[in-house]
Design a protein around this motif. Sequence first.
Motif, PDB file in Angstrom:
ATOM      1  N   ILE A 191       0.853  -1.187   0.000  1.00 12.61           N
ATOM      2  CA  ILE A 191       0.000   0.000   0.000  1.00 12.61           C
ATOM      3  C   ILE A 191       0.891   1.240   0.000  1.00 12.61           C
ATOM      4  CG2 ILE A 191      -1.722   1.329   1.264  1.00 12.61           C
ATOM      5  CD1 ILE A 191      -2.730  -1.240   2.465  1.00 12.61           C
ATOM      6  N   PHE A 192       0.641   2.151  -0.929  1.00 10.71           N
ATOM      7  CA  PHE A 192       1.412   3.385  -0.972  1.00 10.71           C
ATOM      8  C   PHE A 192       1.008   4.270   0.196  1.00 10.71           C
ATOM      9  CE2 PHE A 192       1.434   7.903  -2.248  1.00 10.71           C
ATOM     10  CZ  PHE A 192       2.812   8.077  -2.278  1.00 10.71           C
ATOM     11  N   LEU A 193       1.976   4.624   1.047  1.00  9.76           N
ATOM     12  CA  LEU A 193       1.720   5.497   2.182  1.00  9.76           C
ATOM     13  C   LEU A 193       2.332   6.864   1.884  1.00  9.76           C
ATOM     14  CD1 LEU A 193       2.499   3.075   5.153  1.00  9.76           C
ATOM     15  CD2 LEU A 193       0.303   3.568   4.072  1.00  9.76           C
ATOM     16  N   PRO A 194       1.510   7.897   1.758  1.00 11.47           N
ATOM     17  CA  PRO A 194       2.001   9.206   1.338  1.00 11.47           C
ATOM     18  C   PRO A 194       2.816   9.958   2.380  1.00 11.47           C
ATOM     19  CG  PRO A 194      -0.330   9.312   1.852  1.00 11.47           C
ATOM     20  CD  PRO A 194       0.049   7.861   1.924  1.00 11.47           C
ATOM     21  N   PHE A 195       2.899   9.436   3.619  1.00 10.08           N
ATOM     22  CA  PHE A 195       3.658  10.109   4.653  1.00 10.08           C
ATOM     23  C   PHE A 195       4.855   9.233   5.010  1.00 10.08           C
ATOM     24  CE2 PHE A 195       4.898  13.043   7.495  1.00 10.08           C
ATOM     25  CZ  PHE A 195       4.530  12.937   8.819  1.00 10.08           C
ATOM     26  N   GLU A 196       5.937   9.385   4.249  1.00  7.50           N
ATOM     27  CA  GLU A 196       7.110   8.523   4.388  1.00  7.50           C
ATOM     28  C   GLU A 196       7.693   8.612   5.795  1.00  7.50           C
ATOM     29  OE1 GLU A 196      11.494   7.846   2.322  1.00  7.50           O
ATOM     30  OE2 GLU A 196      10.165   9.445   1.630  1.00  7.50           O
ATOM     31  N   GLY A 197       8.052   7.459   6.338  1.00 11.78           N
ATOM     32  CA  GLY A 197       8.693   7.416   7.639  1.00 11.78           C
ATOM     33  C   GLY A 197       7.738   7.293   8.815  1.00 11.78           C
ATOM     34  N   ASP A 198       6.437   7.321   8.579  1.00 10.94           N
ATOM     35  CA  ASP A 198       5.472   7.212   9.667  1.00 10.94           C
ATOM     36  C   ASP A 198       5.120   5.744   9.884  1.00 10.94           C
ATOM     37  OD1 ASP A 198       3.576   7.502  11.599  1.00 10.94           O
ATOM     38  OD2 ASP A 198       2.128   8.561  10.364  1.00 10.94           O
ATOM     39  N   LYS A 199       5.893   5.095  10.716  1.00 14.65           N
ATOM     40  CA  LYS A 199       5.652   3.686  11.000  1.00 14.65           C
ATOM     41  C   LYS A 199       4.296   3.479  11.666  1.00 14.65           C
ATOM     42  CE  LYS A 199       7.630  -0.320  13.370  1.00 14.65           C
ATOM     43  NZ  LYS A 199       8.707  -0.810  14.269  1.00 14.65           N
ATOM     44  N   GLY A 200       3.873   4.471  12.456  1.00 15.48           N
ATOM     45  CA  GLY A 200       2.594   4.350  13.150  1.00 15.48           C
ATOM     46  C   GLY A 200       1.430   4.178  12.202  1.00 15.48           C
ATOM     47  N   LEU A 201       1.473   4.851  11.068  1.00 15.33           N
ATOM     48  CA  LEU A 201       0.407   4.722  10.077  1.00 15.33           C
ATOM     49  C   LEU A 201       0.340   3.303   9.548  1.00 15.33           C
ATOM     50  CD1 LEU A 201      -1.798   5.988   8.363  1.00 15.33           C
ATOM     51  CD2 LEU A 201      -0.035   6.774   6.764  1.00 15.33           C
ATOM     52  N   SER A 202       1.494   2.719   9.288  1.00 17.89           N
ATOM     53  CA  SER A 202       1.550   1.333   8.815  1.00 17.89           C
ATOM     54  C   SER A 202       1.023   0.370   9.867  1.00 17.89           C
ATOM     55  CB  SER A 202       2.992   0.971   8.448  1.00 17.89           C
ATOM     56  OG  SER A 202       3.086  -0.365   8.007  1.00 17.89           O
ATOM     57  N   VAL A 203       1.365   0.634  11.140  1.00 19.75           N
ATOM     58  CA  VAL A 203       0.900  -0.222  12.237  1.00 19.75           C
ATOM     59  C   VAL A 203      -0.618  -0.161  12.360  1.00 19.75           C
ATOM     60  CG1 VAL A 203       0.919  -0.551  14.745  1.00 19.75           C
ATOM     61  CG2 VAL A 203       3.061  -0.113  13.525  1.00 19.75           C
ATOM     62  N   ILE A 204      -1.167   1.040  12.270  1.00 18.72           N
ATOM     63  CA  ILE A 204      -2.622   1.205  12.364  1.00 18.72           C
ATOM     64  C   ILE A 204      -3.324   0.415  11.262  1.00 18.72           C
ATOM     65  CG2 ILE A 204      -4.505   2.866  12.041  1.00 18.72           C
ATOM     66  CD1 ILE A 204      -2.757   4.907  13.522  1.00 18.72           C
ATOM     67  N   LEU A 205      -2.831   0.540  10.036  1.00 20.83           N
ATOM     68  CA  LEU A 205      -3.451  -0.169   8.919  1.00 20.83           C
ATOM     69  C   LEU A 205      -3.321  -1.681   9.075  1.00 20.83           C
ATOM     70  CD1 LEU A 205      -2.361   2.126   5.953  1.00 20.83           C
ATOM     71  CD2 LEU A 205      -4.641   1.896   6.925  1.00 20.83           C
ATOM     72  N   SER A 206      -2.172  -2.143   9.541  1.00 20.03           N
ATOM     73  CA  SER A 206      -1.977  -3.579   9.763  1.00 20.03           C
ATOM     74  C   SER A 206      -2.982  -4.117  10.773  1.00 20.03           C
ATOM     75  CB  SER A 206      -0.550  -3.852  10.259  1.00 20.03           C
ATOM     76  OG  SER A 206       0.404  -3.534   9.292  1.00 20.03           O
ATOM     77  N   LYS A 207      -3.170  -3.375  11.876  1.00 15.71           N
ATOM     78  CA  LYS A 207      -4.116  -3.795  12.906  1.00 15.71           C
ATOM     79  C   LYS A 207      -5.549  -3.739  12.378  1.00 15.71           C
ATOM     80  CE  LYS A 207      -1.295  -2.558  16.915  1.00 15.71           C
ATOM     81  NZ  LYS A 207      -1.144  -1.708  18.125  1.00 15.71           N
ATOM     82  N   ALA A 208      -5.845  -2.718  11.575  1.00 18.16           N
ATOM     83  CA  ALA A 208      -7.195  -2.579  11.034  1.00 18.16           C
ATOM     84  C   ALA A 208      -7.538  -3.743  10.112  1.00 18.16           C
ATOM     85  CB  ALA A 208      -7.319  -1.255  10.282  1.00 18.16           C
ATOM     86  N   PHE A 209      -6.618  -4.112   9.233  1.00 21.23           N
ATOM     87  CA  PHE A 209      -6.847  -5.247   8.334  1.00 21.23           C
ATOM     88  C   PHE A 209      -7.011  -6.545   9.115  1.00 21.23           C
ATOM     89  CE2 PHE A 209      -4.942  -2.515   4.999  1.00 21.23           C
ATOM     90  CZ  PHE A 209      -5.899  -2.693   4.006  1.00 21.23           C
TER      91      PHE A 209
END
Length: 229
Positions: A191-209
């Motif tokens: 998934i393209f994440l437009p805010f590079e370096g924000d690991k928290g955003l990736s974690v949130i999406l992983s938990k949501a899925f």
Amino acid sequence: MELPIGRGLDHGLDCIARRNLTIENNQYEVEFWLNEITTDDLYNDTGIYLYMSTDQVRYYINKEHVDLVDVPAIIFSETMRDVDLFVGVASVGNDPEWSDNGGLPQHRDYWQSYSFGDLTEVAKTRKTILKSLLPRLKIKEVAKIEGKFLIVKGTLRTYKIHIGSTNILMEPNDEYLCIVPSGKKDVTEKIFLPFEGDKGLSVILSKAFLLAEDKKIIDSTITSQINRN
């Protein structure tokens, strides 16, 4: 802006992290004050304390201490970003087991506030990005943003993922759900994440899925919490 903030003393006693910058022939030194927490002799085998508390940030121009109003905006902005990154990465609020593992009782209020309190400026940016991403994700029918939470409706429960800390509460009683990252392949890597370096955003999406398909979860440490009466 290459020098990292974080040049404290190795023993952890009254550390001062420093960063030196030069702008328009002026030499700037920024100090971020830290203090060790000595409760219950919490230090590792090498004598380094496990926990630190943050204190003030001081600015000097050509060795002279200056008031905040006299600090150039670019210096203030860059150093506050460093401080925010330091706290964001090192905070005990990132430890999902802190409130249950016997962590320092006097700091549990901080953990609770960090975990489920008001959003920081970084988290507000994350929220804005989530709002634009959500309509394009396959979980869009079962996920929505309400205040400081990403709400995910699973088959078994409804979950509230805090957009700042990424910690989770379960409805109806706001029970805390502890999910510790496994280190396995990230389901959001494509998934393209437009805010590079924000690991928290990736974690949130992983938990949501994961939670959107909670009936398929087989990890007993998670299912035992979800199915708890």
